[in-house]
Design a protein around this motif. Sequence first.
Motif, PDB file in Angstrom:
ATOM      1  N   GLU B  41      55.227  -6.354  15.812  1.00 29.15           N
ATOM      2  CA  GLU B  41      53.888  -6.153  15.242  1.00 29.15           C
ATOM      3  C   GLU B  41      52.985  -7.380  15.421  1.00 29.15           C
ATOM      4  N   ASP B  42      53.573  -8.525  15.730  1.00 28.23           N
ATOM      5  CA  ASP B  42      52.740  -9.702  15.993  1.00 28.23           C
ATOM      6  C   ASP B  42      52.048  -9.570  17.351  1.00 28.23           C
ATOM      7  N   LEU B  43      52.666  -8.782  18.238  1.00 36.35           N
ATOM      8  CA  LEU B  43      51.999  -8.498  19.515  1.00 36.35           C
ATOM      9  C   LEU B  43      50.781  -7.599  19.275  1.00 36.35           C
ATOM     10  N   ASN B  44      50.904  -6.649  18.336  1.00 34.12           N
ATOM     11  CA  ASN B  44      49.734  -5.834  17.980  1.00 34.12           C
ATOM     12  C   ASN B  44      48.646  -6.727  17.384  1.00 34.12           C
ATOM     13  N   ALA B  45      49.066  -7.733  16.618  1.00 33.07           N
ATOM     14  CA  ALA B  45      48.101  -8.666  16.013  1.00 33.07           C
ATOM     15  C   ALA B  45      47.377  -9.459  17.096  1.00 33.07           C
ATOM     16  N   LEU B  46      48.151  -9.956  18.059  1.00 32.05           N
ATOM     17  CA  LEU B  46      47.544 -10.711  19.157  1.00 32.05           C
ATOM     18  C   LEU B  46      46.534  -9.840  19.909  1.00 32.05           C
ATOM     19  N   GLU B  47      46.906  -8.583  20.141  1.00 33.63           N
ATOM     20  CA  GLU B  47      46.015  -7.682  20.868  1.00 33.63           C
ATOM     21  C   GLU B  47      44.683  -7.522  20.128  1.00 33.63           C
ATOM     22  N   MET B  48      44.751  -7.401  18.795  1.00 36.47           N
ATOM     23  CA  MET B  48      43.504  -7.235  18.045  1.00 36.47           C
ATOM     24  C   MET B  48      42.598  -8.467  18.231  1.00 36.47           C
ATOM     25  N   ALA B  49      43.211  -9.642  18.249  1.00 36.49           N
ATOM     26  CA  ALA B  49      42.422 -10.860  18.468  1.00 36.49           C
ATOM     27  C   ALA B  49      41.820 -10.857  19.873  1.00 36.49           C
ATOM     28  N   LEU B  50      42.616 -10.402  20.844  1.00 33.49           N
ATOM     29  CA  LEU B  50      42.126 -10.407  22.227  1.00 33.49           C
ATOM     30  C   LEU B  50      41.007  -9.383  22.423  1.00 33.49           C
ATOM     31  N   GLN B  51      41.074  -8.293  21.649  1.00 36.28           N
ATOM     32  CA  GLN B  51      39.976  -7.310  21.711  1.00 36.28           C
ATOM     33  C   GLN B  51      38.669  -7.931  21.227  1.00 36.28           C
ATOM     34  N   ILE B  52      38.768  -8.711  20.163  1.00 36.94           N
ATOM     35  CA  ILE B  52      37.554  -9.356  19.644  1.00 36.94           C
ATOM     36  C   ILE B  52      37.029 -10.353  20.672  1.00 36.94           C
ATOM     37  N   LYS B  53      37.959 -11.011  21.334  1.00 41.90           N
ATOM     38  CA  LYS B  53      37.574 -11.976  22.351  1.00 41.90           C
ATOM     39  C   LYS B  53      36.796 -11.297  23.476  1.00 41.90           C
ATOM     40  N   LYS B  54      37.156 -10.054  23.737  1.00 42.52           N
ATOM     41  CA  LYS B  54      36.475  -9.310  24.779  1.00 42.52           C
ATOM     42  C   LYS B  54      35.069  -8.872  24.332  1.00 42.52           C
ATOM     43  N   MET B  55      34.922  -8.659  23.014  1.00 45.34           N
ATOM     44  CA  MET B  55      33.645  -8.167  22.490  1.00 45.34           C
ATOM     45  C   MET B  55      32.601  -9.271  22.367  1.00 45.34           C
TER      46      MET B  55
END
Lengths: 341, 290
Positions: B41-55
Amino acid sequence: MNNIFVYCEITEEGTIADVSLELLSKGRKLANELNIKLEAVVIGSQITDIESQLFPYGVDVIHIAQDTRLFPYTTLPHAAIVVNLFKEEKPEIALFGATSIGRDLAPRVASALKCGLTADCTSLEIGDHTENKTQTTYKNLLYQIRPAFGGNIIATIINPDTRPQMATVREGVMKKEITSKSTKGEVKVLDIEQYLSSDDDFVLEIIERHVEQQKVNIKGAQIIIAGGYGVGSKENFDLLFNLAEVIGGEVGASRAAVDAGYVEHARQIGQTGVTVRPKLYIACGISGAVQHRAGMDQSAKIISINNDPKAPINKIADYTIIGSVSDIVPKMIKYYKANSK
Amino acid sequence: MSFRIVVLAKQVPDTRNVGKDAMKADGTVNRAALPAIYNPEDLNALEMALQIKKMRNDVEVIILTMGPPRAAEIIRESIYRGADKGYLITDRKFAGSDTLATSYAISLAIKKLAPYHLVISGRQAIDGDTAQVGPQAAEKLGIPQITYAEELLEVDENHIVIKRRLERGIEVVKSPLPALITVHSSAPDCRARNAKLLMKYKHARTVTELQEETRDYTELYNKRPYLQIDEWTVADLDADVEMLGLSGSPTKVKKIENVVLQQKDSVLLTDSDKDIELLIKELLSTHIIG
Ligand SMILES: Cc1cc2nc3c(=O)[nH]c(=O)nc-3n(C[C@H](O)[C@H](O)[C@H](O)COP(=O)(O)OP(=O)(O)OC[C@H]3O[C@@H](n4cnc5c(N)ncnc54)[C@H](O)[C@@H]3O)c2cc1C
Ligand SMILES: Nc1ncnc2c1ncn2[C@@H]1O[C@H](COP(=O)(O)O)[C@@H](O)[C@H]1O
């Protein structure tokens, strides 16, 4: 001596959640053993009939906080009220459901009070402890027993020095038991302004909410016909539904059966599903992995139907029928119809 | 000022694939037999951060992990997928920390990274399944928490809107920032490693790791200082030692039992009509079925 507190969750229908009633039932027994009181904490809005819901479970004191802003649950105001109440009352033990709400709230409370918290206990007992190094003896600690390491070990956790001793327990793990219809206790209404930390407690805004009522209720069933991967198909699961209908039970499942799409997740039994303790558990095509057994090994009688004589489930079964589910289940229906009045 | 996101990620033994050799003869867990992985689930957490980075184009994603020296793998893995930087919190004095002591150490590290907008953690780690470290860190930081995030709906300088996955439904909530979010496994999976980042950072090491290397990295690190992964010890965090490790952990393990099957007396039956009818009759006569 200080008392046992149970945080009570409120359902969508405004009643006390089953998990909280189960915890109160367990709390009552622990309180009797320790000769202390059982207290309930109820935080919400427009809750009625609270006394008739809680006193039958042997609650001595109800602490109630009501405000329109307190339902639906949000973390900060509930945490502030519980933390400040606990600072005043200094509970010996505090129990929470291991639910979406309890697992959000309890860690926040434990952190603020700097006390220990054990998640997802499957059993709670009272016992003593002697510290090896110092030879100090602690009397009447709460043994918090839980699976760890993916269910491969069972650990007993204690909190010798900090109070409250906090634990969360999943729905269905403890038994709901009314102690007496006539018991009556005290109700203390909390003035929430004294318990909240500030208006900042309400910074979180709920924009949308869809929460279903409890649907499939395998937890309460006295007879469970559970199917595993060995049932083989969604169609074969219909046989189990037939048997359940004929003898008056509910259908449960292993995770492998749920993952295969044979039945919905709400029926999953085990460590990551519900825990059940029916009179009769019929395991059809279930191998009996430790994670599954964790949710059903307290059943009073277990029948295993499996074509593998060596399946681990057979070791905990009272009856093992060696053969195929698709042959045996229809025969059970046939002979039940023939022999029951 | 950049929009700073701190992601909490933990290296865990892969308890989902516990084989026969996972338990030692004395009944204790043989950690060496279990591969160490990135907590799912920490990989899901990282993904959420990376999505924001994309926005947004001002986002900085920082990974924090607490563990033994080899947990630096978590930081490299995160950087390969798009994180900007990482810190490894490591010190023998942290050993034996329960969730309260862990969240204390982690919250001190997060404070060192202030000002931050978001802290994102996994919902729970598969070694203990406690789901406590996230909310406890939020409490210690004095910020709101949003648990079980499934989808990021909106984010700006001051607010975030998140869809939460509850056991019987969903909830959409809006919180001011800074806030801490714990991410549920139903959130989007993490993107794969990026080949360019992998090439660029494959020699990234902590000081401890460099000491183990046979090759001399001095020249390379002079040219590419970004390869250095920072380690933080108790002293770096200015932590109160009494609040760490065993002394800072109110929960104690009294006993560990290996899960063993208790053999019951079992009646063995065949699938013959006779056996099944006998069984049904017995269940009826003993009122187990009615
Ligand atoms: C962290 C974690 C949590 C988990 N949580 C849960 C949980 O909550 N609940 C859960 O159930 N599992 C859980 N699991 C999964 C668990 O480990 C097992 O994989 C699962 O229980 C196996 O399901 P099964 O017995 O149906 O399938 P299998 O293990 O595939 O067993 C199928 C059985 O059916 C028998 N069979 C095959 N064909 C027939 C036939 N025609 N007639 C009769 N018998 C037949 C086979 O002999 C076999 O014994 C969890 C796993 C992990 C790692
Ligand atoms: N040692 C650690 N280092 C970094 N993050 C951690 C650590 N322990 C827990 N976390 C974070 O907290 C979450 C919940 O962990 P747990 O309370 O152990 O189930 C994990 O998913 C991580 O995001």
